[in-house]
Design an enzyme around this catalytic site. Sequence first.
Site, PDB file in Angstrom:
ATOM      1  N   THR A  59     119.129 -12.587 -20.494  1.00 21.42           N
ATOM      2  CA  THR A  59     118.503 -12.125 -21.731  1.00 21.42           C
ATOM      3  C   THR A  59     118.614 -10.615 -21.810  1.00 21.42           C
ATOM      4  O   THR A  59     118.653  -9.934 -20.789  1.00 21.42           O
ATOM      5  CB  THR A  59     117.021 -12.541 -21.803  1.00 21.42           C
ATOM      6  OG1 THR A  59     116.459 -12.051 -23.017  1.00 21.42           O
ATOM      7  CG2 THR A  59     116.199 -11.985 -20.649  1.00 21.42           C
ATOM      8  N   ASP A  67     106.852 -10.480 -22.380  1.00 27.98           N
ATOM      9  CA  ASP A  67     105.388 -10.650 -22.349  1.00 27.98           C
ATOM     10  C   ASP A  67     104.859 -11.025 -23.734  1.00 27.98           C
ATOM     11  O   ASP A  67     103.889 -11.783 -23.848  1.00 27.98           O
ATOM     12  CB  ASP A  67     104.709  -9.358 -21.859  1.00 27.98           C
ATOM     13  CG  ASP A  67     104.969  -9.097 -20.377  1.00 27.98           C
ATOM     14  OD1 ASP A  67     105.397 -10.022 -19.668  1.00 27.98           O
ATOM     15  OD2 ASP A  67     104.767  -7.940 -19.938  1.00 27.98           O
ATOM     16  N   PHE A 119     126.774 -20.441 -30.731  1.00 25.56           N
ATOM     17  CA  PHE A 119     127.408 -20.453 -29.411  1.00 25.56           C
ATOM     18  C   PHE A 119     128.832 -19.924 -29.499  1.00 25.56           C
ATOM     19  O   PHE A 119     129.658 -20.197 -28.652  1.00 25.56           O
ATOM     20  CB  PHE A 119     127.314 -21.857 -28.758  1.00 25.56           C
ATOM     21  CG  PHE A 119     125.876 -22.281 -28.563  1.00 25.56           C
ATOM     22  CD1 PHE A 119     125.134 -21.805 -27.499  1.00 25.56           C
ATOM     23  CD2 PHE A 119     125.240 -23.101 -29.497  1.00 25.56           C
ATOM     24  CE1 PHE A 119     123.786 -22.159 -27.341  1.00 25.56           C
ATOM     25  CE2 PHE A 119     123.896 -23.453 -29.346  1.00 25.56           C
ATOM     26  CZ  PHE A 119     123.171 -22.978 -28.267  1.00 25.56           C
ATOM     27  N   PHE A 168     124.030 -20.464 -38.822  1.00 26.65           N
ATOM     28  CA  PHE A 168     122.729 -20.721 -39.440  1.00 26.65           C
ATOM     29  C   PHE A 168     122.851 -21.213 -40.882  1.00 26.65           C
ATOM     30  O   PHE A 168     122.070 -22.049 -41.319  1.00 26.65           O
ATOM     31  CB  PHE A 168     121.857 -19.468 -39.407  1.00 26.65           C
ATOM     32  CG  PHE A 168     121.506 -19.011 -38.014  1.00 26.65           C
ATOM     33  CD1 PHE A 168     121.458 -19.907 -36.950  1.00 26.65           C
ATOM     34  CD2 PHE A 168     121.217 -17.667 -37.764  1.00 26.65           C
ATOM     35  CE1 PHE A 168     121.137 -19.480 -35.670  1.00 26.65           C
ATOM     36  CE2 PHE A 168     120.897 -17.235 -36.485  1.00 26.65           C
ATOM     37  CZ  PHE A 168     120.852 -18.140 -35.437  1.00 26.65           C
TER      38      PHE A 168
HETATM   39  C1  LIG Z   1     121.845 -10.435 -29.423  1.00 30.57           C
HETATM   40  S1  LIG Z   1     122.186 -12.094 -29.207  1.00 30.57           S
HETATM   41  C2  LIG Z   1     120.621 -12.846 -28.848  1.00 30.57           C
HETATM   42  C3  LIG Z   1     119.970 -12.336 -27.585  1.00 30.57           C
HETATM   43  C4  LIG Z   1     119.026 -13.325 -26.921  1.00 30.57           C
HETATM   44  N1  LIG Z   1     117.939 -13.765 -27.755  1.00 30.57           N
HETATM   45  C5  LIG Z   1     118.483 -12.805 -25.621  1.00 30.57           C
HETATM   46  O1  LIG Z   1     117.417 -13.279 -25.201  1.00 30.57           O
HETATM   47  O2  LIG Z   1     119.154 -11.962 -25.000  1.00 30.57           O
HETATM   48  C6  LIG Z   1     122.491 -12.681 -30.845  1.00 30.57           C
HETATM   49  C7  LIG Z   1     122.787 -14.174 -30.891  1.00 30.57           C
HETATM   50  O3  LIG Z   1     122.697 -14.597 -32.247  1.00 30.57           O
HETATM   51  C8  LIG Z   1     123.708 -15.558 -32.504  1.00 30.57           C
HETATM   52  N2  LIG Z   1     123.965 -15.525 -33.958  1.00 30.57           N
HETATM   53  C9  LIG Z   1     123.988 -14.427 -34.745  1.00 30.57           C
HETATM   54  N3  LIG Z   1     124.209 -14.770 -36.027  1.00 30.57           N
HETATM   55  C10 LIG Z   1     124.308 -16.119 -36.051  1.00 30.57           C
HETATM   56  C11 LIG Z   1     124.526 -17.073 -37.104  1.00 30.57           C
HETATM   57  N4  LIG Z   1     124.690 -16.679 -38.371  1.00 30.57           N
HETATM   58  N5  LIG Z   1     124.566 -18.366 -36.770  1.00 30.57           N
HETATM   59  C12 LIG Z   1     124.388 -18.760 -35.484  1.00 30.57           C
HETATM   60  N6  LIG Z   1     124.201 -17.913 -34.445  1.00 30.57           N
HETATM   61  C13 LIG Z   1     124.151 -16.601 -34.734  1.00 30.57           C
HETATM   62  C14 LIG Z   1     124.874 -15.108 -31.636  1.00 30.57           C
HETATM   63  O4  LIG Z   1     125.755 -16.161 -31.353  1.00 30.57           O
HETATM   64  C15 LIG Z   1     124.148 -14.578 -30.388  1.00 30.57           C
HETATM   65  O5  LIG Z   1     123.996 -15.603 -29.419  1.00 30.57           O
END
Ligand SMILES: C[S@@+](CC[C@H](N)C(=O)[O-])C[C@H]1O[C@@H](n2cnc3c(N)ncnc32)[C@H](O)[C@@H]1O
Length: 249
Positions: A59, A67, A119, A168
């Site tokens: 993460t 937290d 993913f 999404f």
């Molecule tokens: C910065 S990362 C998330 C970090 C994560 N929550 C962590 O705990 O480190 C952003 C995530 O959003 C997903 N994502 C962004 N836009 C998206 C969309 N339109 N549809 C699906 N997944 C999306 C990406 O695949 C990526 O896994």
Amino acid sequence: MSGPSSSANRDAYLDLLKRAITNYLYLGSDEPPEQFRCVTHYELAEGRWKIDPLARPLTLLTRAQLDLIESSVLSVHERGVPGDFIEAGVWRGGAIVLMRALLNAYGIEGRTVVAADSFEGIPKNVRAKNDPVDLWKDRWAASLEDVRGNIARFGLLDDRVSFLVGYFADSLKSLAGRQFALMRLDSDSYDSVEESLVYLYPLLSPGGIIIIDDWHLVGCKTAVMNYRTRVGVSEELKVHDGNAFWIKT
Ligand SMILES: C[S@@+](CC[C@H](N)C(=O)[O-])C[C@H]1O[C@@H](n2cnc3c(N)ncnc32)[C@H](O)[C@@H]1O
């Protein structure tokens, strides 16, 4: 001989788990966990956020942000807010590991955790123009197989974790009719955050908590402010270590 109390054991488990998913355990050196950030900086020339290549954290969240997940889970649980937990934008799944662990640690029954992601990384914006996220070379992609493996290695992959695979704009509508007590939106770009809000916010129970990860990113912040204005969300928004959150009334 009396041993540690069960709440002391629970807190120690959760503390160790947070150190593990951030990889503070191996890379935090002498700094306290509260100061540790696995992302060091944004390298403008490369268009990449820099992480120690050996770190492989599960993460990007800081200790304070983890937290906040724990206190939010406890808050909705103690107030009896109905619904499951969801993170939209999971990357390697560390926050999902924590959400699932919290169900065990606090003996929470009848709730599950949903991990929603392409993913395949963050898609480029279609509606928003000039979102700096579109300049990033790294799209934060992690495969479903990797995420499942990461959760499984903590012994937490079971039928209380489900995966919603897809972008999404297509995938989140399939959740219609579900109820959530906690939602964590972490998808960085204007379009992605807007889509998460449009499909997910109506599913948040009254009393439920929404956490928005990327309050420092202009596209994310604009999408949230526009949505709040358009839909008439007036609940007080608070900021906690770069995460925005509010309780739906
Ligand atoms: C910065 S990362 C998330 C970090 C994560 N929550 C962590 O705990 O480190 C952003 C995530 O959003 C997903 N994502 C962004 N836009 C998206 C969309 N339109 N549809 C699906 N997944 C999306 C990406 O695949 C990526 O896994």
